[in-house]
Design a protein around this motif. Structure first.
Motif, short mmCIF file in Angstrom:
data_model
loop_
_atom_site.label_atom_id
_atom_site.label_comp_id
_atom_site.label_asym_id
_atom_site.label_seq_id
_atom_site.Cartn_x
_atom_site.Cartn_y
_atom_site.Cartn_z
N GLY A 29 0.64 -1.10 0.05
CA GLY A 29 -0.17 -0.05 -0.02
C GLY A 29 0.67 1.35 0.02
N LEU A 30 1.98 1.26 -0.29
CA LEU A 30 2.95 2.50 -0.27
C LEU A 30 2.85 3.14 -1.50
N SER A 31 2.54 4.64 -1.39
CA SER A 31 2.59 5.30 -2.55
C SER A 31 2.81 6.67 -2.41
N PRO A 32 3.08 7.21 -3.60
CA PRO A 32 3.82 8.65 -3.58
C PRO A 32 2.94 9.52 -2.65
N GLY A 33 3.58 10.30 -1.93
CA GLY A 33 3.24 11.22 -0.92
C GLY A 33 3.18 10.81 0.54
N ASP A 34 3.39 9.57 0.64
CA ASP A 34 3.40 8.89 1.94
C ASP A 34 4.54 9.33 2.93
N ALA A 35 4.43 10.12 3.96
CA ALA A 35 5.64 10.07 4.78
C ALA A 35 5.78 8.82 5.51
N LEU A 36 7.14 8.52 5.78
CA LEU A 36 7.40 7.05 6.02
C LEU A 36 8.34 6.97 7.04
N ALA A 37 8.04 6.02 8.16
CA ALA A 37 9.36 5.92 9.06
C ALA A 37 9.39 4.11 9.04
N GLU A 38 10.61 3.91 8.55
CA GLU A 38 11.01 2.35 8.59
C GLU A 38 11.76 2.24 9.91
N ILE A 39 11.11 1.30 10.85
CA ILE A 39 11.61 0.96 12.03
C ILE A 39 12.82 -0.05 11.95
N GLY A 40 13.84 0.17 12.50
CA GLY A 40 15.02 -0.83 12.32
C GLY A 40 15.35 -0.96 10.69
N GLY A 42 18.03 -0.89 9.22
CA GLY A 42 19.32 -1.64 8.80
C GLY A 42 19.98 -0.68 7.53
N ASN A 43 20.54 -1.40 6.55
CA ASN A 43 21.14 -0.57 5.59
C ASN A 43 20.54 -0.22 4.32
N GLY A 44 19.15 -0.17 4.63
CA GLY A 44 18.09 0.56 3.53
C GLY A 44 17.43 -0.31 2.58
N TYR A 45 17.41 -1.67 2.57
CA TYR A 45 16.95 -2.56 1.65
C TYR A 45 15.43 -2.02 1.11
N PHE A 46 14.67 -1.73 2.25
CA PHE A 46 13.35 -1.24 1.84
C PHE A 46 13.39 0.29 2.10
N ALA A 47 14.26 1.13 2.67
CA ALA A 47 14.13 2.41 2.91
C ALA A 47 14.52 3.09 1.70
N LEU A 48 15.52 2.61 0.81
CA LEU A 48 15.77 3.22 -0.47
C LEU A 48 14.80 3.10 -1.55
N PRO A 49 14.08 2.02 -1.59
CA PRO A 49 13.00 2.18 -2.86
C PRO A 49 11.77 2.77 -2.17
N ALA A 50 11.58 2.65 -0.79
CA ALA A 50 10.31 3.50 -0.23
C ALA A 50 10.66 4.95 -0.69
N ALA A 51 11.59 5.35 -0.43
CA ALA A 51 12.11 6.97 -0.74
C ALA A 51 11.78 7.31 -2.43
N ARG A 52 12.05 6.42 -3.20
CA ARG A 52 11.62 6.69 -4.52
C ARG A 52 10.27 6.50 -4.87
N ILE A 53 9.67 5.72 -4.11
CA ILE A 53 7.87 5.50 -4.15
C ILE A 53 7.45 6.68 -3.58
N THR A 54 7.68 7.00 -2.25
CA THR A 54 6.89 8.16 -1.61
C THR A 54 7.34 9.71 -1.99
N ALA A 55 8.58 9.77 -2.81
CA ALA A 55 8.93 11.15 -2.90
C ALA A 55 7.65 11.94 -3.73
N PRO A 56 7.50 13.31 -3.31
CA PRO A 56 8.41 14.13 -2.74
C PRO A 56 8.39 13.91 -1.00
N ALA A 57 7.53 13.06 -0.41
CA ALA A 57 7.41 12.98 0.92
C ALA A 57 8.73 12.35 1.77
N PRO A 58 9.00 12.53 2.85
CA PRO A 58 10.29 12.16 3.39
C PRO A 58 10.03 10.58 3.98
#
Length: 195
Positions: A29-40, A42-58
């Protein structure tokens, strides 16, 4: 302090489980504009693609391991991802580490290790915007010897694994959040979305 039996595996075997982590996130369900906090994070396996999906949200990538966060900062810089913000802190006090409420809080592969689920979920709720979502991605409650990656058993010990129903019960007992979606995430995981 780390959650019980959680650590950062290498990217190689993560990519064997999820060759397209962005697709996994979209299915949850992640989509553009969703500000997200990834808990734990690590080195960003999900955080990096999440930032591409949610941009421009942080995306706030929260972890207790400064070395993994430094690695994630380097990767984000190399890939010119400027909406990802690493946050050093213990996820047990998540709201204290975020500069704003978020639309989505994601915990991947570690909910089984949370030592005080009630307090943890309460913190997640405090970090969410009024209509926010909590996403739990975790290992199915199968015997560890059945969840192999690259020929070796992976994931938490069998006795720590919790089913989707148990996870839903823990989250719902600790908060006003309710499970609104259950996603099978092959080969060994499930995702639950709470609102």
């Amino acid at each position: 302090m780390r959650f019980t039996n959680t650590r950062q595996p290498d990217w190689d075997w993560w990519s064997r489980l999820w060759p397209t982590p962005g697709e996994t996130l979209r299915n949850l369900g992640l989509s553009p504009g969703d500000a997200l906090a990834e808990i734990g994070c690590g080195n960003g396996y999900f955080a990096l693609p999440a930032a591409r999906i949610t941009a421009p949200a942080p995306v706030y990538a929260v972890d207790i391991d400064e070395g993994l966060l430094a690695e994630l900062d380097r990767l984000a810089g190399r890939h010119e991802v400027d909406t990802l913000h690493t946050v050093h802190g213990d996820a047990r006090s998540l709201p204290d580490h975020l500069p704003e409420s978020v639309d989505v809080a994601l915990i991947a592969n570690t909910f089984h290790g949370v030592d005080d689920p009630e307090a943890f979920v309460a913190g997640v709720v405090d970090a969410l915007a009024a209509d926010g979502r909590f996403v739990v991605l975790n290992w199915h409650d199968r015997p560890r010897e059945e969840t192999t990656v690259a020929g070796a058993p992976r994931g938490p010990p069998t006795d720590l694994r919790i089913s989707p129903d148990e996870t839903a019960e823990l989250v719902e007992a600790a908060s006003d959040l309710r499970a609104v979606d259950r996603v099978n995430v092959p080969p060994y995981h499930y995702g639950l979305v709470f609102e």
